[in-house]
Design an enzyme around this catalytic site. Structure first.
Site, PDB file in Angstrom:
ATOM      1  N   ASP B  45      40.478  -9.388   3.311  1.00 33.46           N
ATOM      2  CA  ASP B  45      40.725 -11.051   3.225  1.00 33.46           C
ATOM      3  C   ASP B  45      39.328 -11.728   3.189  1.00 33.46           C
ATOM      4  OD1 ASP B  45      42.133 -13.441   4.532  1.00 33.46           O
ATOM      5  OD2 ASP B  45      40.389 -13.029   5.812  1.00 33.46           O
ATOM      6  N   GLU B 114      45.462  -7.554   0.166  1.00 34.52           N
ATOM      7  CA  GLU B 114      44.361  -7.648   0.814  1.00 34.52           C
ATOM      8  C   GLU B 114      43.420  -6.248   1.265  1.00 34.52           C
ATOM      9  OE1 GLU B 114      44.098 -12.149   2.604  1.00 34.52           O
ATOM     10  OE2 GLU B 114      45.394 -10.503   4.041  1.00 34.52           O
TER      11      GLU B 114
END
Lengths: 224, 224
Positions: B45, B114
Site C-alpha cells: 500500500d 497490494e
C-alpha cells in the site's frame, strides 16, 4: 542544506521550494497555480510513508500489520514531524507569513519537513532519501523503543502479557448491534478460553481496546 | 509470476505469501503470529502510494496537491484495485477460505494486489517495482484521462441535474476578499433565483466547485 542531508544538493531550487509555505506562495503566470511547498509535501508524505513502512516491516518480522500501522502513525504524526523539523534546524529556514502562526497553524514545520523529504527524493533518488530519513531523522532523533512503549495500545500490551506468561489470549466479537446509523461492537477477551472482560465500541478496534483495558485491570497488569 | 511482472521472481516465497489471504493464514510457532498477506499488503500500500504520487506529481506540474490527492485516491481505491487484480489474472491465484467471499468481503483481490506489489518491491527493489506498476498496471490497464474526467466536477453535475429537472441554475460571485497575498472568493448557487448554497475557494473555480458540492448535498443528488 548540506548540514541537514549530509551531502550537497544537486538542485537547490527544490529545497528552496520545500521551504515556501503557502502563505507566501509565489503567483505564476498560470492564474490558478501558485508555487509553494504543498505539492512537495504531498510527495514527501508518500516517500516518508514508504520508508517508515519498510523500516518497521523489516525490524519487526513477527508483528502484525496493525502494530506496524500504529507505530508508523506515531512516527509520522504532526507533532512528531514538527519536533523533528525543529531538531534538524529546518524550522528557522521556513518562509511564511508571520501573522499565520499566531492564528494557530500548528503544522508549518512538519509540513515543511515532509516537503523537504520530497525535495531530497526528487533531487537524489529513493535510496539516498531512505538513507537520509533513517540515519539523519529516525535514528538520530527518535527513540523508537520509547515510541513503542509510550504505547497505551491495550490490546498489544495484553497480548504481550499473555505471551510472557505462556497463556492464550483471544479477542472474540460477540455482538454487533446496529441502530439507525450507529453500530456498536462488543468484544470479549478470553484468557485460556475463559472470559475475563468485555468492551464496547463503535468499531471492532475500539471495542477490543476497551475490553483489553479492562482485562489488564482485572489481571492487575501495570501499564508502562 | 513471470507473466505478471515480466521477469522471473528471485524469491518466489514472497509472491506466494502475497496470495495467502488471512482466512487461510498459516499458524507459526509464535502463538500470536499467523502468516498471511496482511503485512505485505501494508507495505505494498505504501509502495503503490509513493509510485502513484510521484507519477502524478510529474505528469501534472501545474496541478495543486488537492487534485493530485484526489486522482491518486481514485486510482488506488478498493474497486479500482480489485479490477486491476482481475485484469492481470491475480484473482484466480489467491488462496482464501471460500466461505468468506459469501460474507461479502469485497477487497480480497485488491488487498492481494497490494501485497503482490509489496512482494515485487522486496524482491526486486524500488525501481523495478515502479516500472512494473507504471507499465504493467497503470499504463496497460487504466485510462487516466477517463479517471480524471469521470471527474466529480460538481458544477457540471449540478448543471446537468438542473437541466434534467427544468430548473434554472446560477453561479454568482458574491465576494472577493484579499488579505496580503491571499484572495478568497465566495460563490453562491441559486436555483430558480433562490440561494441554496455558498462555497469559498482561492479562486473562482474552486469556490464554484465547493458551492456546487454543497448544493448537490442539499438537493440530495447522488454522485455517480
Amino acid at each position: 542544506m548540506k548540514n541537514i542531508t549530509g551531502s550537497k544538493p544537486l538542485n537547490l531550487s527544490l529545497y528552496r521550494l520545500a521551504l515556501i509555505h503557502s502563505s507566501v506562495a509565489i503567483q505564476t503566470p498560470n492564474q490558478n497555480f501558485r508555487l509553494s511547498n504543498e505539492r512537495l509535501e504531498y510527495l514527501g508524505d508518500a516517500v516518508l510513508g514508504l520508508i517508515i513502512a519498510e523500516y518497521l516491516y523489516k525490524k519487526f518480522p513477527y508483528k502484525d500489520e496493525g502494530f506496524l500501522t500504529e507505530i508508523r502513525s506515531r512516527i509520522v504524526n504532526r507533532e512528531s514531524l514538527n519536533q523533528l523539523a525543529h531538531k534538524i534546524g529546518l524550522t528557522e529556514l521556513i518562509e511564511y507569513e508571520t501573522s499565520i502562526q499566531i492564528r494557530g497553524n500548528q503544522s508549518i514545520a512538519g509540513d515543511a519537513l515532509e516537503a523537504f523529504i520530497g525535495a531530497v527524493y526528487l533531487d537524489r533518488g529513493f535510496l539516498f532519501c531512505r538513507n537520509f530519513v533513517l540515519k539523519r531523522l529516525l535514528q538520530a532523533h527518535l527513540d523508537l523503543d520509547k515510541i513503542i512503549q509510550t504505547n497505551l495500545n491495550y490490546k498489544s500490551l495484553l497480548i504481550e502479557y499473555a505471551q510472557k506468561n505462556g497463556k492464550n489470549i483471544d479477542f472474540v466479537l460477540i455482538e454487533e448491534k446496529s441502530y439507525r446509523n450507529t453500530t456498536t461492537f462488543t468484544v470479549e477477551v478470553r484468557l485460556n478460553g475463559k472470559s475475563i472482560s468485555q468492551g464496547m465500541g463503535q468499531n471492532k478496534k475500539k471495542a477490543e481496546q476497551a475490553a483489553a483495558e479492562k482485562a489488564l485491570q482485572t489481571l492487575n497488569v501495570s501499564l508502562k
